[in-house]
Design a protein around this motif. Structure first.
Motif, PDB file in Angstrom:
ATOM      1  N   VAL A 167       0.832  -1.197   0.000  1.00 31.77           N
ATOM      2  CA  VAL A 167       0.000   0.000   0.000  1.00 31.77           C
ATOM      3  C   VAL A 167       0.868   1.248   0.000  1.00 31.77           C
ATOM      4  O   VAL A 167       0.701   2.155  -0.830  1.00 31.77           O
ATOM      5  CB  VAL A 167      -0.931  -0.012   1.231  1.00 31.77           C
ATOM      6  CG1 VAL A 167      -1.748   1.267   1.267  1.00 31.77           C
ATOM      7  CG2 VAL A 167      -1.847  -1.220   1.186  1.00 31.77           C
ATOM      8  N   THR A 227       3.031   1.893  -3.239  1.00 34.81           N
ATOM      9  CA  THR A 227       2.310   2.413  -4.407  1.00 34.81           C
ATOM     10  C   THR A 227       1.802   3.823  -4.159  1.00 34.81           C
ATOM     11  O   THR A 227       1.765   4.647  -5.065  1.00 34.81           O
ATOM     12  CB  THR A 227       1.122   1.510  -4.771  1.00 34.81           C
ATOM     13  OG1 THR A 227       0.461   1.118  -3.594  1.00 34.81           O
ATOM     14  CG2 THR A 227       1.574   0.292  -5.521  1.00 34.81           C
ATOM     15  N   ILE A 258      -9.580  -1.896 -10.015  1.00 35.22           N
ATOM     16  CA  ILE A 258      -9.176  -3.273  -9.783  1.00 35.22           C
ATOM     17  C   ILE A 258      -9.037  -3.466  -8.291  1.00 35.22           C
ATOM     18  O   ILE A 258      -8.079  -2.998  -7.693  1.00 35.22           O
ATOM     19  CB  ILE A 258      -7.800  -3.556 -10.416  1.00 35.22           C
ATOM     20  CG1 ILE A 258      -7.775  -3.113 -11.850  1.00 35.22           C
ATOM     21  CG2 ILE A 258      -7.424  -5.009 -10.261  1.00 35.22           C
ATOM     22  CD1 ILE A 258      -8.565  -3.963 -12.748  1.00 35.22           C
ATOM     23  N   ILE A 268      -7.390   4.742   0.006  1.00 33.26           N
ATOM     24  CA  ILE A 268      -6.387   4.268  -0.953  1.00 33.26           C
ATOM     25  C   ILE A 268      -6.810   4.502  -2.401  1.00 33.26           C
ATOM     26  O   ILE A 268      -6.128   5.196  -3.160  1.00 33.26           O
ATOM     27  CB  ILE A 268      -6.123   2.760  -0.749  1.00 33.26           C
ATOM     28  CG1 ILE A 268      -5.495   2.522   0.627  1.00 33.26           C
ATOM     29  CG2 ILE A 268      -5.202   2.228  -1.845  1.00 33.26           C
ATOM     30  CD1 ILE A 268      -5.310   1.077   0.968  1.00 33.26           C
ATOM     31  N   PHE A 296      -6.818   7.839  -4.476  1.00 33.71           N
ATOM     32  CA  PHE A 296      -5.561   8.469  -4.878  1.00 33.71           C
ATOM     33  C   PHE A 296      -4.987   7.840  -6.137  1.00 33.71           C
ATOM     34  O   PHE A 296      -4.000   8.291  -6.685  1.00 33.71           O
ATOM     35  CB  PHE A 296      -4.524   8.376  -3.751  1.00 33.71           C
ATOM     36  CG  PHE A 296      -4.985   9.045  -2.488  1.00 33.71           C
ATOM     37  CD1 PHE A 296      -5.077  10.424  -2.428  1.00 33.71           C
ATOM     38  CD2 PHE A 296      -5.353   8.296  -1.391  1.00 33.71           C
ATOM     39  CE1 PHE A 296      -5.517  11.052  -1.277  1.00 33.71           C
ATOM     40  CE2 PHE A 296      -5.799   8.914  -0.232  1.00 33.71           C
ATOM     41  CZ  PHE A 296      -5.885  10.298  -0.175  1.00 33.71           C
ATOM     42  N   LEU A 297      -5.580   6.744  -6.544  1.00 32.09           N
ATOM     43  CA  LEU A 297      -4.979   5.975  -7.638  1.00 32.09           C
ATOM     44  C   LEU A 297      -5.901   5.853  -8.844  1.00 32.09           C
ATOM     45  O   LEU A 297      -5.678   5.006  -9.700  1.00 32.09           O
ATOM     46  CB  LEU A 297      -4.609   4.568  -7.131  1.00 32.09           C
ATOM     47  CG  LEU A 297      -3.572   4.528  -6.005  1.00 32.09           C
ATOM     48  CD1 LEU A 297      -3.467   3.133  -5.433  1.00 32.09           C
ATOM     49  CD2 LEU A 297      -2.214   4.976  -6.508  1.00 32.09           C
ATOM     50  N   PRO A 318      -4.642   1.893 -12.968  1.00 37.36           N
ATOM     51  CA  PRO A 318      -5.200   0.573 -12.575  1.00 37.36           C
ATOM     52  C   PRO A 318      -4.158  -0.394 -12.029  1.00 37.36           C
ATOM     53  O   PRO A 318      -4.441  -1.128 -11.081  1.00 37.36           O
ATOM     54  CB  PRO A 318      -5.809   0.050 -13.879  1.00 37.36           C
ATOM     55  CG  PRO A 318      -5.209   0.852 -14.966  1.00 37.36           C
ATOM     56  CD  PRO A 318      -4.872   2.184 -14.389  1.00 37.36           C
ATOM     57  N   LEU A 319      -2.953  -0.367 -12.596  1.00 34.62           N
ATOM     58  CA  LEU A 319      -1.966  -1.342 -12.124  1.00 34.62           C
ATOM     59  C   LEU A 319      -1.538  -1.042 -10.694  1.00 34.62           C
ATOM     60  O   LEU A 319      -1.366  -1.942  -9.876  1.00 34.62           O
ATOM     61  CB  LEU A 319      -0.764  -1.366 -13.062  1.00 34.62           C
ATOM     62  CG  LEU A 319      -1.098  -1.777 -14.496  1.00 34.62           C
ATOM     63  CD1 LEU A 319       0.138  -1.808 -15.362  1.00 34.62           C
ATOM     64  CD2 LEU A 319      -1.782  -3.127 -14.527  1.00 34.62           C
ATOM     65  N   GLU A 320      -1.407   0.254 -10.376  1.00 32.67           N
ATOM     66  CA  GLU A 320      -1.060   0.620  -8.999  1.00 32.67           C
ATOM     67  C   GLU A 320      -2.202   0.271  -8.050  1.00 32.67           C
ATOM     68  O   GLU A 320      -1.970  -0.189  -6.936  1.00 32.67           O
ATOM     69  CB  GLU A 320      -0.747   2.119  -8.902  1.00 32.67           C
ATOM     70  CG  GLU A 320       0.682   2.470  -9.203  1.00 32.67           C
ATOM     71  CD  GLU A 320       0.871   2.790 -10.674  1.00 32.67           C
ATOM     72  OE1 GLU A 320      -0.009   2.415 -11.478  1.00 32.67           O
ATOM     73  OE2 GLU A 320       1.904   3.390 -11.005  1.00 32.67           O
ATOM     74  N   LEU A 369      -4.244  -2.099  -8.361  1.00 29.94           N
ATOM     75  CA  LEU A 369      -4.173  -3.552  -8.200  1.00 29.94           C
ATOM     76  C   LEU A 369      -3.178  -3.919  -7.086  1.00 29.94           C
ATOM     77  O   LEU A 369      -3.483  -4.710  -6.200  1.00 29.94           O
ATOM     78  CB  LEU A 369      -3.741  -4.147  -9.537  1.00 29.94           C
ATOM     79  CG  LEU A 369      -3.765  -5.646  -9.770  1.00 29.94           C
ATOM     80  CD1 LEU A 369      -3.877  -5.892 -11.260  1.00 29.94           C
ATOM     81  CD2 LEU A 369      -2.533  -6.320  -9.249  1.00 29.94           C
ATOM     82  N   LEU A 370      -2.006  -3.306  -7.137  1.00 35.75           N
ATOM     83  CA  LEU A 370      -0.982  -3.654  -6.154  1.00 35.75           C
ATOM     84  C   LEU A 370      -1.371  -3.201  -4.752  1.00 35.75           C
ATOM     85  O   LEU A 370      -1.234  -3.951  -3.785  1.00 35.75           O
ATOM     86  CB  LEU A 370       0.352  -3.025  -6.557  1.00 35.75           C
ATOM     87  CG  LEU A 370       0.948  -3.572  -7.840  1.00 35.75           C
ATOM     88  CD1 LEU A 370       2.217  -2.837  -8.202  1.00 35.75           C
ATOM     89  CD2 LEU A 370       1.212  -5.058  -7.714  1.00 35.75           C
ATOM     90  N   ALA A 371      -1.858  -1.973  -4.647  1.00 35.44           N
ATOM     91  CA  ALA A 371      -2.197  -1.447  -3.318  1.00 35.44           C
ATOM     92  C   ALA A 371      -3.314  -2.267  -2.688  1.00 35.44           C
ATOM     93  O   ALA A 371      -3.243  -2.638  -1.516  1.00 35.44           O
ATOM     94  CB  ALA A 371      -2.605   0.018  -3.418  1.00 35.44           C
ATOM     95  N   PHE A 375      -4.057  -5.265  -3.355  1.00 37.70           N
ATOM     96  CA  PHE A 375      -3.559  -6.599  -3.022  1.00 37.70           C
ATOM     97  C   PHE A 375      -2.892  -6.580  -1.651  1.00 37.70           C
ATOM     98  O   PHE A 375      -3.086  -7.484  -0.833  1.00 37.70           O
ATOM     99  CB  PHE A 375      -2.573  -7.097  -4.075  1.00 37.70           C
ATOM    100  CG  PHE A 375      -2.081  -8.476  -3.780  1.00 37.70           C
ATOM    101  CD1 PHE A 375      -2.879  -9.570  -4.042  1.00 37.70           C
ATOM    102  CD2 PHE A 375      -0.850  -8.687  -3.178  1.00 37.70           C
ATOM    103  CE1 PHE A 375      -2.460 -10.836  -3.734  1.00 37.70           C
ATOM    104  CE2 PHE A 375      -0.426  -9.953  -2.860  1.00 37.70           C
ATOM    105  CZ  PHE A 375      -1.230 -11.034  -3.139  1.00 37.70           C
TER     106      PHE A 375
END
Lengths: 369, 575, 278
Positions: free
Chosen positions: A350, A353, B312, B364, B367-368, B372-374, B376-378, B380
Motif C-alpha cells: 500500500v 504504491t 481493480i 487508498i 488516490f490511484l 489501474p496497475l497501482e 491492483l498492487l495497493a 492486493f
C-alpha cells in the motif's frame, strides 16, 4: 543495413558509464564473488568473519529472486506489461532442473528403482513418461530450463499480444495462467510429483549437493548469471530496441503509427524475460532443494511485482535492491514475529504504491539531488 | 466350507422338528397372508391358522411373554401371533428385540427383558412398559432362541407393523426394504397393504415393487401388464429388471421367453433410459447453475467496482470473507436462532463489507484513479492485511457456519431427479441479489449518478453531481454485495482467512468473460462457466474441468477482449 | 498531373528536402502510375447503428495538398482512422496507389508503405527526449533484430538535426518531450512525421493551439511538403485552410458534400445550408 554499424559493446559501455546504480550493483556482485567463497571456505568456522553455508545458500536464494525481479522489471518497468504470472516461468525452469536432479538420484531412492523416481513407483507407474526422457542429461535439462518457459511465453504472448490484450486484462490472464498451472501440477497424473513436487535431491553433475564446495559453486553461478542478465538487460534497454519498448509503454498506438510492429516487440521481450525467469528458477531449485506446485501460486507472482515496485521499477538495479531488501525483511520477520510479516508486506504494497511511485531508488535519487 | 456346514446343521435340526412345523413351512406364505389380514382388521385376530393347537390359556401381553422362553420353537410362533393380536404398544419392540437376539429371560424368575449389552453386563428394559429396569450380570440370563423360520416370520411381522405406521416416510422405507429381497410372502403382504394405502408416494412405491415382482410371473399376460405399468416410471430397479429380461444372455437366450413381453420390456427400458438421461441432464444443469450462482455472487460486487468504476480491487475476495465472518459472528451471538441469525447477517454483512469498502476507497483507491496497475498492487497489499487481521482475531483455523433447517434436505421431484435445498436457495438468492442490484442501478437516483459518473466524470461533475461521494458510495455498494455473497458462501463452505483468495481469480474471470461494465454479462457469464464446468466434470474430473475453463477464458479473451457482451460505441473504442 | 506549387520556401528556409527513397523497410512501394495516391471508395463505418462514415468516396492525387473540412461529427477523424488501419470499415475499399490494399494491412504496415499521421491531440513519447522521439520516428528498418543493434550514423544524425532546426526545437533536443508546451508538442509531432518521410501525410488539426506566427510557419511547411509528398489536412481554422488549400473537400454526416476550390465550396448551396443553417 548500410545505415547502421553494429557495435553492441559500445552501446553497452556508454550506457554503463551513466548507470551509477548498475556500477554499484556490479561492484557489489564482484565483491561477493570474492568475499563469499573466501569467508565461507577459507576462514575457519570459529572465526567471527566466517560465513556459514546456511548464509551462503540464503544469499544465493535472494540473488535468484533478484534475477526474477529483473525479468519482471524488464517487461513491466520498460514495456508496461504487468505480469502477475512470472513465477510460472520461474517454476517451470525450476522443474526442469528438478527433473534432472530427480533422475540423478537413481537407485538411492526409497524404492531403489534405477529409472523411475520414487513418486512414480509409488503411483505404480511402469515406464518413464515421454517428457522425462533425456532429462538425465545435464545439457538437455539446461536447454529445457530456457526452452519450456520460453515456449510457454511465446504461445501465450503470441495469442495475447496479437489480439492486443493489454493493461489489467493482460495482468489478470497472466494470473489465470499461473493459477491453471498450479492446479495442473497438483495433479498426480501430470507426472511431476503432484502435491509434494520434486525433492530429496542427492547430487549435481556427480557432486554432492550438500557439500560446502557445491554450495559455493551454485552461489558463484548465481552471481555470474545475475551479472550477465543485468548486462544483457542494460544493453537491451539502452539500445533503440529499449527506446521502442518504452515508447510502447508510454503510447502504444503512436508507436504503431510510426511503423513499429508492437506485437513483435512485446513478444520478444516477453519471451526473453520468461527465459530469464526460468534461469532464476533453475538456479533456485538446487539451492533450496525442493520444487513443488506452490511455487506457481499467483500470490508469489504478485510478491515479485512488489519487490520491483519497492526497489523502483524501470531501473533494473532497483529490482535487485527491492528483491534483496524485501526478502531480507521477510526472513527477519518470519523468524522474529511471523504474524507481523503479512501486515508488514501488505503495508509495504500500500505504502510503496501510494508514496513511493519510484521506489527506494527514486527516494535515494531525490535525497541525493 | 464352514458356512456350508452350518447351513447343513440348521437344515438337519429343522428336519428333526415336528411334522406340524414342516407343514407350516410349506404353508408359511399362506400364513403370512392371513397374518397380514389379521393385522389389518382387528377382529380377524380369532381367525388364527386352523392348525393352531392352543398351547396356553394366557391371553394378556405379559402372560404370553412369560411363556415365550420355555415354549418350543414351533409354539413360539403361535405365541408371537397372539402377542401381535394383543395390539400391545410394545409388541413391535419385543419382536424386534427377538429378531436382533436381544430378548433374554432371567433365570431366577423367568421374567423376560429386552436387553442391551454393556460393559457391566446387560442393561434391562421392561418389555411391557419399555422403561429401564437396571443392569445385571449377563450370566443370570438366557437368550430366547429363534430359528430361520421364526426369524423369517419375525421380519414379516415387523414389516407389517411398519407398513401400518402412521408416518408415511416410515411406510415408504418399509416398502423399499421389503422390496429389496422380496419373496411371494412380502408381495402378498404389499398387495394387501396397497388396497388400504392412501398416500400416493407409498402407493406408487408398492405398485412399482409389485409390478417388478409380476415380471417373474408365469403368466405372460401378467408380465405384459407389469411391463406396461413399469414403462411409465423412472425407477432404477424397474429399469434394471426390464433391461435384464430384455437383454440376451451370453448364450443368446433370453430370460423373458415371450416375444411380445420382451419387446415391450425393451421399449420400456429404452423409454426409462431416455427420461433418466433427460433428468440427469437437468440435474447437471442445476448443479452447474448453482455453481454458476456462487461465481456470480462472488463476481457481481466486482462487476460494480471493476466493471462500472474501472477499479481493480484485489481485496474483493477479502470483502467476501468479511461477510462470511459476519455470518459466523452473528451465529455465535444467536446460537439458538439459526434461521434468524442467517437472515440478520445479510444486512449486517452488507454493512460491514460496505463500510470497509468505503474506507478502502477513501483511504487508498481515490488516490490511484486512472492508474489501474497501482490500484491492483495497493489493494492486493490490503487483502494481505485483512487476511492477517482475521487470522489474528479469529484464529487461522476454519470455522463452520451451521445451516438453518429450511436449507437442509432435498426436494424430490421424481425418482430420477432431486435437488438439494441449499443449492436451490443459492440460485434463488443470486437472482434476488441481481435483481436488487439492477433496480438500484436503473431505478434510483444513486444508480443514475453512478452511471453518469462512470460514463463521463467531468460532465457529471459539471452537472452538480458530487462525483467523489458517488465514487465512495458505488465502491461501498460493490463491497457490500461482496459481503452478502460471503454470507451465502458461509452456507456452502467453511469460513476461513483464505476464503476470499479462492474466489478472486474466478471473480475476475467471470467479469471479464461476461464483458466489463455489464451486469447481465456477469450473470450470464458466471452461469455459463458454472454449467460448462459441471458438464466437463464427469469427463475429465473436477480439477481438470477448472483448468479447462481457465484456459478457455484465457483463449476467449484473446478472441474477444470485450467479453461476451461488450460495451459498444465510440466511447468504448478508446485511444 | 501538374500541381504547380508555389514552393516559396520563404525567408525562414522552411523548405524540407525529402530524401526521396524508402529506407530499407522492405515494404512495398505504391504504384503511382495513374497519379492517384489514395483511393477511398464506398467506405461505411457504423458504431452501434450510428454511421460515422456513409459511402465515403475520396481520391487524392500524387503530390496534392488537400484540405478536408466539415462540422463536428462529419467523420473526418474516422476517415483517417480507416486509412491508417485503426478502424476497419463495414464496407468499401481503400487503396494506396494501384496495388496496395490498405484494408488488408495493420497500422505499422501502413506506416511502412508510406502513410504518416499526425493526431488531433499531439501524442509524443513523453519520457523520451525530443531527439529520441525523432530517432524513433526516423525512416529506417523497424524490425526487431535491426533495432536491437541499430546505431545512428552521421547521415541520420544530420537528418535529425535538420528536422530539429525546421521545427525549432534545437535547444530542447535532449529535454523530455513531456515537458514541452502544447505548441512545441505539435511541432515535434510534425517533426516526427517529417522523419518518417512518408509519401502521404495525414495531418489532423495541425495548428490547434498555435500562435499566429506558428500557424504561418506551419502553413509554409505544409505547402513546401506538397509536390514531393501528398498531404491531407483536416482543419477547422478557415483562414488557415484558405491560406494553403488548392482543393477543399467538405464532409458532412460521413459523406462528401462538396469538393472544389475554396471559393467554389463556400458558394455551394448545400455547404451554406450545413454550415450556416440557411
Amino acid at each position: 543495413m548500410e545505415t547502421t554499424t553494429m557495435k553492441p559493446p559500445s552501446i553497452l559501455l556508454a550506457a554503463l558509464r551513466q548507470d551509477r546504480g548498475g556500477q554499484i550493483l556490479l561492484a557489489l556482485l564482484a565483491a561477493a564473488l570474492v568475499l563469499v567463497p573466501l569467508t565461507n571456505l577459507v576462514v575457519p568456522e570459529g572465526s567471527a568473519l566466517h560465513l556459514s553455508t546456511y548464509s551462503v545458500t540464503l544469499f544465493g536464494k535472494y540473488l535468484c529472486y533478484a534475477l526474477l525481479a529483473i525479468a519482471v522489471d524488464l517487461v513491466w518497468g520498460y514495456c508496461g506489461i504487468l505480469s502477475l504470472g512470472h513465477t510460472a516461468f520461474f517454476a517451470l525452469g525450476g522443474y526442469a532442473v528438478g527433473m534432472y536432479l530427480m533422475r540423478q538420484i537413481g537407485t538411492r531412492g526409497v524404492y531403489g528403482d534405477p529409472i523411475l523416481p520414487d513418486f512414480m513407483v509409488f503411483l505404480n507407474w511402469k515406464t518413464l513418461p515421454w517428457f522425462w526422457q533425456g532429462m538425465n542429461h545435464f545439457p538437455v535439462a539446461l536447454i529445457m530450463v530456457v526452452l519450456v518457459p520460453g515456449l510457454l511465453a511465446l504461445i501465450f504472448g503470441w495469442l495475447a499480444f496479437r489480439s492486443r490484450v493489454t493493461g489489467v486484462y493482460l495482468s489478470i490472464i497472466t494470473q489465470a495462467l499461473t493459477f491453471a498451472l498450479l492446479l495442473a501440477f497438483f495433479r498426480n497424473e501430470m507426472g511431476f510429483g503432484g502435491n509434494n513436487g520434486l525433492t530429496d535431491f542427492k547430487e549435481l553433475l556427480g557432486f554432492d549437493l550438500q557439500a560446502p564446495g557445491m554450495r559455493i559453486a551454485l552461489f558463484v553461478t548465481t552471481v555470474l548469471a545475475l551479472a550477465g542478465a543485468y548486462l544483457a538487460c542494460r544493453y537491451i534497454v539502452a539500445s533503440r530496441f529499449g527506446r521502442v519498448l518504452q515508447a510502447i509503454r508510454d503510447a502504444e498506438g503512436r508507436t504503431r503509427f510510426i511503423g513499429y510492429k508492437v506485437e513483435s516487440y512485446k513478444l520478444w521481450i516477453w519471451v526473453f524475460s520468461a527465459m530469464l525467469a526460468g534461469i532464476a528458477g533453475a538456479l533456485y531449485v538446487p539451492q533450496v532443494g525442493i520444487i513443488n506446485p506452490s511455487e506457481f501460486a499467483p500470490i508469489n507472482s504478485i510478491e515479485v511485482v512488489i519487490w520491483v515496485a519497492v526497489g523502483g521499477r524501470g531501473t533494473l538495479y532497483g529490482a535487485v535492491a527491492g528483491a534483496v531488501l524485501v526478502n531480507y525483511a521477510k526472513t527477519y520477520f518470519t523468524a522474529a514475529a511471523p504474524e507481523v510479516w503479512l501486515y508488514a508486506l501488505g503495508a509495504l504494497f500500500v505504502l510503496a504504491t501510494l508514496f513511493l511511485p519510484r521506489g527506494v531508488v527514486g527516494l535515494m535519487r531525490r535525497a541525493a539531488a | 466350507m464352514r458356512y456350508a456346514r452350518r447351513r447343513f446343521h440348521v437344515t438337519a435340526s429343522v428336519a428333526r422338528t415336528t411334522r406340524w412345523h414342516r407343514l407350516f413351512q410349506i404353508f408359511s406364505p399362506l400364513a403370512f397372508a392371513l397374518l397380514a389380514l389379521s393385522a389389518v382388521t382387528a377382529n380377524a385376530a380369532e381367525e388364527a391358522p386352523a392348525s393352531n393347537v392352543a398351547a396356553a390359556p394366557a391371553t394378556d401381553f405379559v402372560g404370553i411373554l412369560s411363556q415365550l422362553p420355555n415354549a418350543g420353537l414351533s409354539d413360539k410362533q403361535q405365541l408371537l401371533e397372539q402377542l401381535i393380536a394383543s395390539h400391545h404398544a410394545s409388541a413391535q419392540s419385543v419382536l424386534k428385540a427377538l429378531l436382533d437376539e436381544h430378548l433374554y429371560s432371567r433365570d431366577s424368575d423367568g421374567k423376560v427383558f429386552i436387553t442391551e449389552e454393556v460393559d457391566t453386563g446387560l442393561r434391562l428394559t421392561d418389555p411391557e412398559t419399555l422403561t429401564t429396569a437396571g443392569t445385571e450380570a449377563a450370566d443370570g440370563f438366557s437368550k430366547v432362541g429363534t430359528n430361520n423360520a421364526l426369524r423369517k416370520f419375525l421380519r414379516g411381522a415387523i414389516a407389517q407393523f411398519r407398513l401400518d405406521d402412521p408416518d408415511r416416510s416410515v411406510r415408504l422405507v418399509a416398502v423399499h426394504e421389503m422390496l429389496r429381497d422380496a419373496d411371494s410372502a412380502t408381495v402378498d403382504l404389499l398387495r394387501v397393504r396397497l388396497s388400504s394405502e392412501k398416500d400416493s408416494a407409498v402407493r406408487k412405491a408398492i405398485e412399482i415393487g409389485l409390478a417388478i415382482a409380476d415380471l417373474d410371473s408365469d403368466d405372460a399376460a401378467t408380465r405384459l401388464a407389469a411391463t406396461t405399468a413399469l414403462s411409465q416410471t423412472l425407477d432404477g430397479d424397474a429399469y434394471n429388471k426390464l433391461k435384464a429380461i430384455s437383454t440376451a444372455n451370453a448364450d443368446g437366450s433370453y430370460a423373458e421367453t415371450d416375444d411380445g413381453v420382451r419387446n415391450a420390456a425393451a421399449k420400456a427400458a429404452q423409454r426409462i433410459e431416455f427420461w433418466r438421461g433427460i433428468y440427469g441432464s437437468v440435474e447437471t444443469l442445476f448443479f452447474g447453475l448453482s455453481l454458476g450462482s456462487v461465481l456470480v455472487l462472488a463476481a457481481i460486487g466486482l462487476a460494480i467496482t471493476f466493471g462500472v468504476m474501472g477499479v481493480i480491487n484485489m481485496a474483493h475476495g477479502e470483502l467476501i470473507m468479511l461477510g462470511a465472518y459476519t455470518a459466523y459472528v452473528m451465529q455465535q451471538l444467536l446460537p439458538e436462532h439459526l434461521a434468524l441469525s442467517i437472515l440478520l447477517s445479510i444486512p449486517a454483512a452488507f454493512l460491514v463489507s460496505g463500510l470497509v469498502g468505503v474506507a478502502i476507497e477513501r483511504s487508498i483507491v481515490r488516490f490511484l484513479y486512472g492508474r489501474p496497475l497501482e490500484t491492483l498492487l495497493a489493494t492486493f497489499g490490503l487483502s494481505l492485511i485483512l487476511q492477517q487481521l482475521v487470522r489474528s482475531i479469529f484464529s487461522p483455523l476454519n470455522r463452520s457456519v451451521a445451516s438453518p433447517e429450511f436449507m437442509s434436505g432435498t426436494l424430490v421431484i421424481n425418482d430420477a431427479l432431486s435437488l438439494t435445498y441449499n443449492r436451490l436457495y443459492i440460485v434463488l438468492f443470486t437472482l434476488l441479489v441481481f435483481i436488487a442490484l439492477q433496480l438500484i442501478l436503473k431505478r434510483t437516483s444513486l444508480g443514475l449518478k453512478v452511471r453518469a459518473v462512470s460514463q463521463n466524470r467531468s460532465m457529471a461533475r459539471a452537472m452538480g453531481i458530487r462525483s467523489e461521494w458517488v465514487d465512495a458510495i458505488t465502491f461501498g455498494l460493490g463491497s457490500g454485495i461482496a459481503g452478502v455473497a460471503g454470507v451465502a458462501l458461509s452456507q456452502l463452505t467453511n469460513v476461513g482467512p483464505n476464503l476470499g483468495q479462492a474466489y478472486i481469480i474466478d471473480s475476475f474471470m467471470v467479469v471479464v468473460f461476461g464483458g466489463v461494465g455489464n451486469l447481465w454479462g456477469t450473470l450470464i457469464g458466471g452461469m455459463t462457466l458454472g454449467v460448462a464446468g459441471k458438464l466437463l466434470e464427469p469427463a475429465v474430473g473436477a480439477v481438470m474441468a477448472k483448468i479447462v475453463v481457465l484456459v478457455f477464458i484465457i483463449l476467449f479473451i484473446q478472441r474477444r477482449k470485450q467479453g461476451l457482451f461488450p460495451q459498444k460505441g465510440r466511447a468504448a473504442e478508446g485511444h | 498531373m501538374s500541381v504547380s506549387i508555389n514552393s516559396g520556401g520563404g525567408p525562414i528556409g522552411l523548405r524540407f528536402k525529402p530524401t526521396g527513397r524508402r529506407h530499407s523497410t522492405n515494404a512495398p512501394s505504391p504504384d503511382l502510375s495513374h497519379n492517384i495516391i489514395l483511393y477511398v471508395e464506398g467506405i461505411t463505418v457504423s458504431f452501434d447503428g450510428f454511421k460515422a462514415l456513409n459511402d465515403l468516396n475520396l481520391y487524392i492525387e500524387t503530390g496534392e495538398l488537400r484540405c478536408i473540412i466539415g462540422p463536428n461529427g462529419a467523420g473526418k477523424t474516422t476517415m483517417m482512422d480507416v486509412i491508417t488501419g485503426k478502424t476497419r470499415p463495414d464496407t468499401g475499399s481503400a487503396w494506396f496507389g494501384q496495388t496496395i490494399d490498405l484494408l488488408g494491412l495493420t497500422e505499422p504496415e501502413i506506416a511502412q508503405v508510406g502513410i504518416g499521421r499526425k493526431f488531433q491531440k499531439p501524442t509524443v513519447f513523453a519520457e523520451h527526449s525530443v531527439f529520441e522521439n525523432l530517432e524513433l520516428a526516423m525512416a529506417d528498418s523497424k524490425r526487431v533484430w535491426h533495432v536491437l543493434f541499430a546505431k545512428l550514423n552521421g547521415e541520420q544524425r544530420d537528418r535529425i538535426d535538420e528536422v530539429l532546426q525546421i521545427i525549432g526545437l534545437q535547444d530542447a533536443r535532449s529535454g523530455r518531450a513531456g515537458a514541452l508546451s502544447h505548441g512545441q508538442k505539435q511541432w515535434l509531432e510534425i517533426g516526427m512525421l517529417l522523419m518518417q518521410d512518408p509519401l502521404l501525410l495525414l495531418v489532423d488539426e495541425p495548428v490547434a493551439g498555435m500562435t499566429p506566427q506558428e500557424t504561418e510557419r506551419t502553413a509554409e511547411l505544409l505547402v513546401s511538403l506538397a509536390g514531393k509528398h501528398s498531404v491531407v489536412v483536416v482543419e477547422h481554422d478557415m483562414n488557415f485552410v484558405r491560406s494553403i488549400a488548392r482543393t477543399v473537400t467538405v464532409l458532412h454526416e460521413g459523406h462528401v458534400l462538396a469538393e472544389g476550390s475554396m471559393d467554389e465550396v463556400q458558394n455551394h448551396p448545400r455547404v451554406k445550408e450545413v454550415y450556416l443553417g440557411e
